[in-house]
Every structure is written in C-alpha cells, then in structure tokens.
Scaffold this active site. Structure first.
Site, mmCIF file in Angstrom:
data_model
loop_
_atom_site.group_PDB
_atom_site.id
_atom_site.type_symbol
_atom_site.label_atom_id
_atom_site.label_comp_id
_atom_site.label_asym_id
_atom_site.label_seq_id
_atom_site.Cartn_x
_atom_site.Cartn_y
_atom_site.Cartn_z
ATOM 1 C CB CYS A 261 -0.913 0.012 1.216
ATOM 2 S SG CYS A 261 -2.195 -1.233 1.160
ATOM 3 C CG ASN A 392 -0.167 -2.814 -3.694
ATOM 4 O OD1 ASN A 392 0.295 -3.936 -3.890
ATOM 5 N ND2 ASN A 392 -0.720 -2.482 -2.550
ATOM 6 C CD GLU A 393 -3.916 -5.123 -1.492
ATOM 7 O OE1 GLU A 393 -4.457 -4.257 -0.768
ATOM 8 O OE2 GLU A 393 -3.612 -6.248 -1.077
HETATM 9 O O1 AHR Z 1 1.128 -6.614 3.451
HETATM 10 C C1 AHR Z 1 0.401 -5.601 4.073
HETATM 11 C C2 AHR Z 1 -0.560 -4.923 3.129
HETATM 12 O O2 AHR Z 1 -1.514 -5.830 2.688
HETATM 13 C C3 AHR Z 1 0.060 -4.414 1.855
HETATM 14 O O3 AHR Z 1 0.605 -3.169 2.000
HETATM 15 C C4 AHR Z 1 -1.110 -4.364 0.919
HETATM 16 O O4 AHR Z 1 -0.730 -4.496 -0.418
HETATM 17 C C5 AHR Z 1 -2.028 -5.433 1.437
HETATM 18 O O5 AHR Z 1 -3.313 -4.958 1.623
#
Ligand code: AHR
Length: 676
Positions: A261, A392-393
């Site tokens: 994140c 990322n997500e």
């Molecule tokens: O690994 C912790 C968090 O989990 C990461 O930052 C994110 O990509 C996921 O939600």
C-alpha cells in the site's frame, strides 16, 4: 466504491472470509484425524517434465511497514535525524526543566526553517546558557541496540554561531550508564560535518544517544546520524546485516519493493515517488509513512520514511542477495481503501514518465540522464531490471484505463520489460473477476494476486490453479499469508497451523509452475514493538531477529525449488489433500536430484510410497529435511528462535520405490540423487 479505510476493508473482508470458510470460526486447520489408511501410493514419472520452474518462483515482498525499513533494515539508529518530522522535535528530548523557559539555566533548543529550504527543511538551533549541563537525547526507534566492542559511526552537521562549545556524544544504556563517549569541538560559523567513532563497553538493547553541550554559546545542528559499522557488506550508512542475512538465506528469486500500500499512498501526494529516494541521502525528502496513522489499535505517530533505503539501495540489495529486482510504481490511484484519489487521465503522463525513467535509471547507459545519476551514485553498470509492476491493490475500470496507458508507453520504448499488473486485494469476488477478465482480454503478461485468508482457505485452495486457463496471464502470487484469527487482526500469530497450511497451498503453486511464475509471503519484517500488521515472516528487535515457522516454509520451498516440474500422482490425480497429504515433485537439473515436497496436514503419521517410473537411475539414499511441530499453536520467539526449524537426515530405501513415513503436521523435503 465508497471511500473507506483499510480498517473497514478488513472488517468487510473478515465477514467475507467467515462467510466463505466457516471453519475459521473454530480456527480449525490441521488436526488429529482418524485416517482411512488405504495408504498413500504415489507414482512419479522421472522423465516427464511438465514445465521449467521459473528462477523467480520463490521471492520476497518488501514494504516499509512494521518499521521494516526505518527502524529496521535501514540501520540508522537516530530517529528524526534532521528534524523533518511533522513535529520537528519528535524523538528528541531535552532536560524537562528546559522545555518551558527560554532562559533556562542550562540551555534551550528550537527547530528553525532554512531560509531557502530544499528537501531538507529544518535544523535545530541550540542556545547553551551554562558552561555545562545542557543535553539532547535521542532514543531511536523504541531504543537503540548497541553491541559491545562494535564501532558506531556518528556524524552531524553543525555551526557555532556564538561562543565556544564542545559537544560530547555519548552512548548510554537503559540505566543511563555511559558506554562510549567522544568529544566534538566545533569551529567556525559555517556548516561543517563532524564525525566520531564510539565503541560501547557493554551491550544495550534499549540504549540512547546523548549530545552534551559544554561551553556557553549558540549552535545550529542538523543531520545527526548514528550507524553501526557492522552493516551488511560493511557499507557505510548501510543495512542491518543480520536482517539481510535472513533474506539472503532464503535465496529469493526476486525482491519486490517498495510495497504494498505504501506505493499508492493514502493520497496521491503521499504516494511513493522513487525519484525522491535517489541521489544524496541527506537531500531525500521525508514523507509520512502511511502506516503511521492506519490502524487505531496500533498507532505509530513517529513512523516516517527517510528513504535512506531508497531505490538505488533496493536494486543493490536485490543484487546482493541474488534476486531479480521487481519495483512496483503508482499508477495514479491513491489507496482505494483510503481516499481513492485519482489522477485525471490527461494528467497521467508524469506517472508514466516515472516508469520510463525508472527503467532508464536501472538499465540505461551512463550517457542517459537517469543512467548518469545511477553512475554518479557509484554504479555505472546497469542493474539489469527485467520486471516492473504498475499499481498495487487497484481494482475497477479506472485501473484498467490507466494500466493500458502505462503498458503502451513501456512496451513501445522497452518491449523486453515484463509488466506486472494487479487483480486487487482479494483472491475472488466481483472486483477480482472483473480485473482478471479485462487483463486476460488484453493479454497482460503477469497478474499479481493477493490472498490473506484463514488457514483452511489455504488447504482448500491448493488446487487453485489446476484448472486455470493456460492461455491466461501468468500468475504472481504477490502477497499471501494465512491469518490465524482474521485479516490484520492484532491477535494473528505466526503459528505452525498457518505455516503448514501455507506449505500445503504452496505445493499447489509449484504444481502449476507452468503458469505461476512468482510468489511471495507478505509482509516480510516486523519490529517486535513497532509493528502495525501481523503475521509477518521475520520478527526483530533492536539487536536480534528470528524467522517464523512461515519463514522456514518459505526457505524450504525456495532452497529446494528445483529446475523442472515433474508429475507425481495418486491414481492418476494430483496429490491435493487425499488423506490430508499434499505433494509435488521437481527435478534439480544442476545438482541431478529429484526433489519431493510432501505436506502431511493431519495429526497422524502416514506411510508414503512413491514408485519411480522412467529411465533415470536413482540412488537408494536421499536427504530428508523435516519441518514439524506437534502443537499447531507453536511459534518461534526471541527466546526460542529455532523452535520450529528444519532438521535434515540421510534416508535409505530399496530399489525404485521410495517407502517412507511422514510425521504428523509436517513439511518434508526429500532429495534423491539420480543419474541420466
Ligand atoms: O502486506 C500488508 C498490506 O496488505 C500491503 O501493503 C497491501 O498491499 C495489502 O493490503
């Protein structure tokens, strides 16, 4: 999608998880079973290669979460060394009586802004009123760890504006006993760097740094830094050697950085911008760490990113530990669990340019602008970066729209760079399905999937990719970890139950090595007092570190990946939980060995027989490495760091059938030499 916080997402996700996998409620998982012991009779065709195992198959995911970088891997001991935190004196103490009076008898310090600030905005102005007595104290990141007899290098910038002052830099233990001391005599009213070397006379787990001022005067201070000399490869201002060693021991195929994140930021302004993390360390602009405020139950108001561990250092680290670098960049979307801020499409170009420039920074000739910076930083040769991740997500149409722009620009200029896209935070559901379909339609190369689920989910999903469309994008299982209680619950433990379930699941990843190209557990590191998220692969304090059972699972898979996947079956079927056993087989062409990984997720010892078909001549001796515990709640700890760790022994068998037994709740790796 309504803007929300990660905490809300976690709650929603918990409901989802519980709904789908009721067993989480009882936190079941590997348990004692009465087995219908027909036996586990497997067949391996030693000549039938299914697919190569990618060198990137088992890697590591790094994010500055849990004090992973600042306060962890990055060995700086001084917190807020250049007075740049939102509260510029955070981390610094002066004698209590001095705080409320400008005319205190010993002295007083105030942060001041530079008239013409660059990335480094503040310095500290210290008025020393008495010939002796004034001091500043920094307690580091939950204390400073000092090792007896090791040199610690202190450096600071200072100027003497009035009077004449000598600074005494001291390392103290928890009881304020001075373990090392060095004087620094200031000269002149222009900024200069001063250094001292300090050798503690004893060990301290929670030590501190004092700067004592002697001699009346006015002094300006900045960039107060303290590093141990025994960093990884003894690099000045480098990384903690014990932590890097644990990473190197994994023999990771890739290093994904810088998250997570943290790539996205809560807002776009707080996204990770790699260009601000390279060049002179003292000129790297500080940024709040997004985990500073994320969890009300684990607040970390003193968590900031100095970027002393920046992109150059990440590339260097990857190379040091033999891992392919895999940087992930912002795609112009802030964390969708936070603000979900979007950069308008017509303003996306600078983000795309960041990606193109990063490739030039890593791989470009020294004659190119970014290649030159890399060279100026001491590295003329390219870093040979092959992968780049975009977002990322992220999820939804806005991601796909933005991803397409990146893909076009990157492929036009760098057709050989492999692009990693993302399927969002969940391993299933509407947003996952949408993303996968879109990415597949675009012939995306590799998609990053995340699974933070109950142990039971991992056991039940060992067949996740068995029926995956072989024409679809390759898979990067980029973040996964079994959650003993619930996703991001502070009560999650790195227990054997979770580790074993991950091992069972990993046999499924390996069995599908024709489509699964990269995998990594997440998060990687956690400071025992500074963490926000658990479980984590490696736990550390100011001086020590240990691998969890999950770490040893990762290590066994990564160290025994093999080069080619073979087909091991029972009655023609893959071994995905029949009698609670999961198994894969690979061949290690370099060492000429067959490699079996067998997970017994039950509470009973089980016999296994493996008939070896094929032309390879196998020996009747092998090495069996077992990782096991008889308590599913067992964990490793600072007191017992290797409580659950692999044990190897030689084993023998007759002819072309391997007869063995696998202990209750165990991961077994058997290596058997062969001749062609
Ligand atoms: O690994 C912790 C968090 O989990 C990461 O930052 C994110 O990509 C996921 O939600």
């Amino acid at each position: 999608m309504k803007k929300t916080s990660i905490a809300t997402y976690l709650l929603a996700s918990l409901v989802l998880t519980l709904g789908c996998h009721e067993k989480l409620l009882s936190n079941s998982g590997p348990d004692t079973l009465t087995l219908p012991l027909k036996g586990n009779q497997y067949v391996l065709n030693t000549d039938q290669v299914v697919a190569p195992i990618q060198p990137t198959m088992y890697g590591i995911f790094f994010e500055d979460i849990n004090f992973g970088a600042d306060g962890g891997l990055y060995a700086e001991l001084v917190k807020n060394r250049s007075f740049e935190f939102a509260e510029p004196m955070m981390g610094w103490e002066q004698p209590a009586s001095d705080r409320f009076s400008m005319n205190d008898k010993s002295g007083f310090a105030v942060p001041v802004k530079y008239a013409d600030p660059g990335a480094n905005k503040n310095y500290l102005n210290v008025k020393v009123n008495a010939p002796a007595g004034y001091r500043l104290e920094n307690t580091g990141f939950r204390g400073m760890g000092f090792k007896q007899g090791v040199d610690y290098h202190l450096s600071l910038s200072a100027r003497q504006l009035e009077g004449g002052t000598t600074l005494y830099v001291e390392l103290l233990d928890e009881q304020n006993k001075v373990l090392a001391l060095a004087p620094i005599t200031l000269s002149g009213n222009s900024w200069k760097e001063y250094t001292a070397t300090l050798k503690p006379s004893a060990r301290a787990m929670k030590g501190k740094l004092h700067i004592r001022f002697e001699g009346k005067g006015v002094v300006d201070l900045d960039q107060v830094s303290l590093f141990p000399s025994d960093t990884w490869k003894n690099r000045p201002r480098g990384l903690r050697a014990d932590l890097v060693q644990l990473l190197a021991d994994l023999k990771p195929g890739f290093l994904r950085f810088p998250g997570g994140c943290i790539v996205e930021g809560r807002t776009l302004a707080q996204r990770y911008q790699w260009k601000k993390t390279v060049g002179d360390v003292d000129e790297r602009e500080l940024l709040i760490n997004r985990w500073n405020t994320e969890f009300a139950h684990r607040p970390a108001p003193d968590y900031f990113q100095t970027f002393g561990l920046g992109f150059f250092e990440y590339f260097q680290l990857a190379e040091d530990i033999g891992a392919t670098p895999l940087p992930i960049l912002s795609c112009g979307m802030a964390c969708q669990f936070n603000t979900a801020e979007l950069v308008p499409m017509e303003e996306l170009q600078p983000y795309v340019q960041d990606a193109l420039d990063l490739i030039e920074f890593a791989n470009g000739p020294v004659t190119s602008p970014w290649g030159k910076l890399r060279s100026d930083m001491g590295r003329p040769a390219p870093f040979n970066m092959k992968f780049i991740g975009i977002g990322n997500e992220q999820w939804g149409p806005e991601y796909i729209k933005r991803y397409k722009v990146f893909e076009k620009a990157i492929k036009e200029k760098y057709p050989d760079i492999v692009i990693v896209s993302g399927a969002g935070p969940f391993p299933d559901g509407e947003m996952f399905e949408y993303g996968m379909e879109e990415l597949k339609a675009m012939n995306a190369e590799i998609v990053d999937e995340h699974y933070y689920r109950a142990p039971q989910w991992f056991l039940e999903n060992a067949n996740r990719y068995d029926s995956y469309d072989r024409k679809g994008p390759k898979i990067f299982a980029g973040e996964y970890a079994a959650q003993s209680v619930a996703i991001a619950s502070p009560d999650n433990k790195n227990n054997w139950n979770c580790a074993l379930a991950e091992a069972a699941f990993m046999t499924g990843l390996e069995r599908n090595a024709d489509v699964v190209y990269l995998t990594s557990y997440a998060p990687l590191l956690a400071h025992a007092e500074g963490w926000q998220w658990t479980p984590d692969l490696i736990w550390f304090n100011n001086l020590e570190a240990y691998g969890t059972p999950n770490y040893y699972v990762q290590k066994l898979f990564a160290n025994n990946a093999g080069t080619h996947l073979l087909k091991i079956t029972e009655d023609g079927q893959p071994i995905i939980g029949q009698n609670g056993v999961y198994a894969t087989a690979t061949m290690d062409e370099k060492n000429k060995e067959l490699v079996f990984k067998i997970v017994n997720a039950t509470g009973a010892e089980q016999p296994i027989s493996i008939k070896l078909d094929g032309k390879k001549k196998t020996t009747t001796k092998g090495t069996l490495t077992v990782l096991a515990a008889n308590d599913k709640d067992a964990v490793n700890s600072f007191e017992n760091p290797q409580g659950i760790s692999p044990i190897s022994k030689e084993v023998g068998f007759k002819g072309k059938t391997i007869e063995m037994s696998v202990g209750a709740m165990s991961l077994n790796v058997l290596r058997v030499p062969y001749k062609n």
